[in-house]
Design a protein around this motif. Structure first.
Motif, PDB file in Angstrom:
ATOM      1  N   ILE A 203       0.873  -1.246   0.265  1.00  0.00           N
ATOM      2  CA  ILE A 203       0.102  -0.181  -0.049  1.00  0.00           C
ATOM      3  C   ILE A 203       0.736   1.327   0.174  1.00  0.00           C
ATOM      4  N   ALA A 204       0.417   2.352  -0.706  1.00  0.00           N
ATOM      5  CA  ALA A 204       1.272   3.329  -0.968  1.00  0.00           C
ATOM      6  C   ALA A 204       1.345   4.346   0.276  1.00  0.00           C
ATOM      7  N   ASP A 205       2.262   4.969   0.499  1.00  0.00           N
ATOM      8  CA  ASP A 205       2.244   5.989   1.839  1.00  0.00           C
ATOM      9  C   ASP A 205       0.807   6.854   1.866  1.00  0.00           C
ATOM     10  N   LEU A 206       0.220   6.737   2.923  1.00  0.00           N
ATOM     11  CA  LEU A 206      -0.970   7.372   3.150  1.00  0.00           C
ATOM     12  C   LEU A 206      -1.259   8.998   2.823  1.00  0.00           C
ATOM     13  N   GLY A 207       0.071   9.628   3.125  1.00  0.00           N
ATOM     14  CA  GLY A 207      -0.044  11.059   3.218  1.00  0.00           C
ATOM     15  C   GLY A 207       0.159  11.366   1.582  1.00  0.00           C
ATOM     16  N   SER A 208       1.019  10.791   0.811  1.00  0.00           N
ATOM     17  CA  SER A 208       1.486  11.208  -0.415  1.00  0.00           C
ATOM     18  C   SER A 208       1.049  10.280  -1.567  1.00  0.00           C
ATOM     19  N   GLY A 209       0.901   9.095  -1.423  1.00  0.00           N
ATOM     20  CA  GLY A 209       0.409   7.952  -2.219  1.00  0.00           C
ATOM     21  C   GLY A 209       1.751   7.564  -3.236  1.00  0.00           C
ATOM     22  N   VAL A 210       2.954   8.193  -2.503  1.00  0.00           N
ATOM     23  CA  VAL A 210       4.230   7.547  -3.461  1.00  0.00           C
ATOM     24  C   VAL A 210       5.039   6.456  -2.497  1.00  0.00           C
ATOM     25  N   GLY A 211       5.644   5.667  -3.173  1.00  0.00           N
ATOM     26  CA  GLY A 211       6.212   4.793  -2.415  1.00  0.00           C
ATOM     27  C   GLY A 211       5.345   4.000  -1.564  1.00  0.00           C
ATOM     28  N   LYS A 212       6.085   2.748  -0.834  1.00  0.00           N
ATOM     29  CA  LYS A 212       5.119   2.097   0.024  1.00  0.00           C
ATOM     30  C   LYS A 212       4.896   2.641   1.484  1.00  0.00           C
ATOM     31  N   MET A 213       3.918   2.080   2.070  1.00  0.00           N
ATOM     32  CA  MET A 213       3.668   2.654   3.374  1.00  0.00           C
ATOM     33  C   MET A 213       4.329   2.074   4.381  1.00  0.00           C
ATOM     34  N   SER A 214       5.246   2.429   5.190  1.00  0.00           N
ATOM     35  CA  SER A 214       6.012   1.696   6.257  1.00  0.00           C
ATOM     36  C   SER A 214       5.918   1.941   7.444  1.00  0.00           C
ATOM     37  N   SER A 215       6.209   1.312   8.423  1.00  0.00           N
ATOM     38  CA  SER A 215       6.202   1.783   9.867  1.00  0.00           C
ATOM     39  C   SER A 215       6.876   2.680  10.234  1.00  0.00           C
ATOM     40  N   SER A 216       8.234   2.602   9.395  1.00  0.00           N
ATOM     41  CA  SER A 216       9.385   3.444  10.085  1.00  0.00           C
ATOM     42  C   SER A 216       9.209   4.988   9.465  1.00  0.00           C
ATOM     43  N   LYS A 217       8.679   5.028   8.518  1.00  0.00           N
ATOM     44  CA  LYS A 217       8.824   6.602   7.861  1.00  0.00           C
ATOM     45  C   LYS A 217       7.172   6.707   7.260  1.00  0.00           C
ATOM     46  N   TYR A 238      -3.872  11.182   0.952  1.00  0.00           N
ATOM     47  CA  TYR A 238      -3.922  11.660  -0.448  1.00  0.00           C
ATOM     48  C   TYR A 238      -5.226  10.855  -1.154  1.00  0.00           C
ATOM     49  N   CYS A 239      -5.957  11.458  -1.782  1.00  0.00           N
ATOM     50  CA  CYS A 239      -7.088  10.907  -2.440  1.00  0.00           C
ATOM     51  C   CYS A 239      -7.653  11.761  -3.583  1.00  0.00           C
ATOM     52  N   ASP A 248       4.039  12.307  -9.572  1.00  0.00           N
ATOM     53  CA  ASP A 248       4.073  13.662  -8.741  1.00  0.00           C
ATOM     54  C   ASP A 248       5.245  14.470  -9.575  1.00  0.00           C
ATOM     55  N   ASP A 249       5.676  15.354  -9.146  1.00  0.00           N
ATOM     56  CA  ASP A 249       6.575  16.539  -9.982  1.00  0.00           C
ATOM     57  C   ASP A 249       7.784  16.006 -10.215  1.00  0.00           C
ATOM     58  N   GLU A 250       8.352  15.177  -9.403  1.00  0.00           N
ATOM     59  CA  GLU A 250       9.549  14.444  -9.762  1.00  0.00           C
ATOM     60  C   GLU A 250       9.363  13.133 -10.667  1.00  0.00           C
ATOM     61  N   GLY A 251       8.389  12.843 -10.905  1.00  0.00           N
ATOM     62  CA  GLY A 251       8.179  11.611 -11.682  1.00  0.00           C
ATOM     63  C   GLY A 251       7.889  10.303 -11.080  1.00  0.00           C
ATOM     64  N   ASN A 252       7.659  10.298  -9.604  1.00  0.00           N
ATOM     65  CA  ASN A 252       7.403   9.222  -8.917  1.00  0.00           C
ATOM     66  C   ASN A 252       5.950   8.621  -9.257  1.00  0.00           C
ATOM     67  N   ASP A 253       6.012   7.522  -9.344  1.00  0.00           N
ATOM     68  CA  ASP A 253       4.513   6.893  -9.542  1.00  0.00           C
ATOM     69  C   ASP A 253       3.686   7.105  -8.208  1.00  0.00           C
ATOM     70  N   ARG A 254       2.553   7.337  -8.464  1.00  0.00           N
ATOM     71  CA  ARG A 254       1.419   7.617  -7.090  1.00  0.00           C
ATOM     72  C   ARG A 254       0.250   6.764  -7.303  1.00  0.00           C
ATOM     73  N   GLU A 255      -0.115   6.260  -6.375  1.00  0.00           N
ATOM     74  CA  GLU A 255      -1.328   5.485  -6.021  1.00  0.00           C
ATOM     75  C   GLU A 255      -2.184   6.398  -5.250  1.00  0.00           C
ATOM     76  N   ASN A 256      -3.594   5.688  -5.170  1.00  0.00           N
ATOM     77  CA  ASN A 256      -4.509   6.413  -4.258  1.00  0.00           C
ATOM     78  C   ASN A 256      -4.753   5.393  -3.092  1.00  0.00           C
ATOM     79  N   PRO A 257      -4.047   5.761  -1.959  1.00  0.00           N
ATOM     80  CA  PRO A 257      -4.100   4.854  -0.982  1.00  0.00           C
ATOM     81  C   PRO A 257      -5.489   4.552  -0.358  1.00  0.00           C
ATOM     82  N   VAL A 258      -6.230   5.479  -0.486  1.00  0.00           N
ATOM     83  CA  VAL A 258      -7.710   5.534   0.205  1.00  0.00           C
ATOM     84  C   VAL A 258      -8.382   4.230  -0.488  1.00  0.00           C
ATOM     85  N   LEU A 259      -8.073   4.248  -1.872  1.00  0.00           N
ATOM     86  CA  LEU A 259      -8.813   3.333  -2.855  1.00  0.00           C
ATOM     87  C   LEU A 259      -8.134   1.968  -2.491  1.00  0.00           C
ATOM     88  N   GLN A 260      -6.829   1.966  -2.435  1.00  0.00           N
ATOM     89  CA  GLN A 260      -6.085   0.677  -2.100  1.00  0.00           C
ATOM     90  C   GLN A 260      -6.578   0.200  -0.656  1.00  0.00           C
TER      91      GLN A 260
END
Ligand code: IYR
Length: 331
Positions: A203-217, A238-239, A248-260
């Motif tokens: 699951i993508a990071d809840l706040g940004s939709g970028v990268g994976k959600m992790s317990s450490s960051k 992020y929804c 995103d602006d840096e070209g990173n893939d984004r997901e919709n974590p709310v839908l995920q």
């Protein structure tokens, strides 16, 4: 839903499909497992594989949860004693989350990983594996920057667990896939079969939709969160009104974590999802499947704020029994 569909629903990958089809022909009494480095409190990543274990129990599988205390120690997560204590707390939370107490076996890694036979098999695997292969297998799992020898031993032990726990299916998040591929390639060198594996999505990071959600960051949901914490985290998630957001602006893939989270956590556990809305905004909405909810978000029929409100309620319901266990344990 037939057994194969239930076993594989929401999986990112199965290795191999043919092998899983064979298991699905007579799932009763088949054995599956997931291993977790104990960390004390379940977070949403643990809950995702646990939901898959619940699917498997419904399909007739027997499930083993490995509380991988030795692995956590090898991965620099604390002293062995600290890790052992957190393992006990996790067991209760898994049951509170919905794993069937009768059909689930909880095993500590240290119960069998110090046996002479296991150790000798481990050394045989060490002889048959290059350092670079072991290191690559750990790229998504290891903590810290430096590669330690312990982290090269780690994936070989994970491979051997599949043999010693005598399971038919190894489950893990996508970050475990390289370890499982190593297991498929190296276990035959000690005369064992290649294991069948199933990987759940990240699951993508809840706040940004970028990268994976992790317990450490970043932002994650855990069983320690209060109702208000969950509301606040989900409300600031992020929804965008789509399941397929632009990079995103840096070209990173984004997901919709709310839908995920609706797809991987809520719909597998609730038959219908109700989004409450005041009459003046059109009244309540009801969904029997993820696709219709996603379609309504996309069309504008469902506003992201209303989707988030519903998500926070359902997540709270999933977390509440485990939160209560933690409260009792710390009183
Ligand atoms: N690598 C897992 C922990 C783990 C999983 C299995 I499957 C094992 O047999 C042993 C350990 C993690 O990253 O949490």
């Amino acid at each position: 839903m037939d057994a194969y569909d239930r076993i594989t629903r929401n999986a990112s990958e199965v290795v191999t499909e043919d092998e899983v089809r064979t298991l699905a022909e007579s799932p009763d009494g088949k054995r599956a497992y997931v291993g977790y480095e104990p960390s004390g409190v379940l977070h949403i990543g643990h809950m995702l594989t646990a939901t898959k274990l619940i699917d498997l129990q419904e399909a007739g599988f027997e499930v083993t949860v490995l509380l991988a205390d030795v692995h956590a120690y090898l991965n620099d997560k604390g002293t062995f004693e600290e890790i052992r204590q957190t393992a006990e707390r996790m067991k209760e939370q898994f049951i509170a989350y919905g794993l069937d107490e009768e059909q689930t076996e909880f095993v500590l890694g240290s119960e069998f990983q110090f046996d002479r036979e296991y150790t000798l098999d481990l050394h045989a695997l060490e002889l048959n594996t290059s350092m670079s292969r072991a290191e690559r297998a750990m790229s998504e799992i290891k903590s810290g920057e430096t590669v330690k020898v312990s982290q090269a031993v780690y994936p070989l032990m994970q491979a051997l667990d599949i043999v010693y726990l005598d399971v038919d299916l190894a489950i893990g998040g996508m970050e475990q896939r390289k370890v499982h591929m190593l297991a498929r390639d190296t276990l035959p060198s000690i005369g064992e079969d290649s294991p069948t594996c199933l990987h759940t999505p990240l699951i993508a990071d809840l706040g940004s939709g970028v990268g994976k959600m992790s317990s450490s960051k970043g932002v994650t949901i855990s069983m320690e969160d209060s109702t208000e914490d969950i509301e606040q985290k989900v409300n600031s998630a992020y929804c965008p009104p789509t399941a397929d957001p632009e990079p995103d602006d840096e070209g990173n893939d984004r997901e919709n974590p709310v839908l995920q989270i609706f797809e991987y956590h809520v719909f597998p556990r609730f038959e219908t999802v109700v989004v409450e809305r005041p009459e003046k905004y059109g009244g309540n909405l009801e969904y029997d499947d993820y696709e219709s909810l996603a379609a309504d978000l996309e069309s504008g029929e469902l506003h992201p704020a209303d989707a988030k409100g519903a998500l926070a309620n359902y997540l709270d319901e999933l977390v509440a029994p485990g939160r209560e266990k933690i409260r009792q344990a710390t009183q």
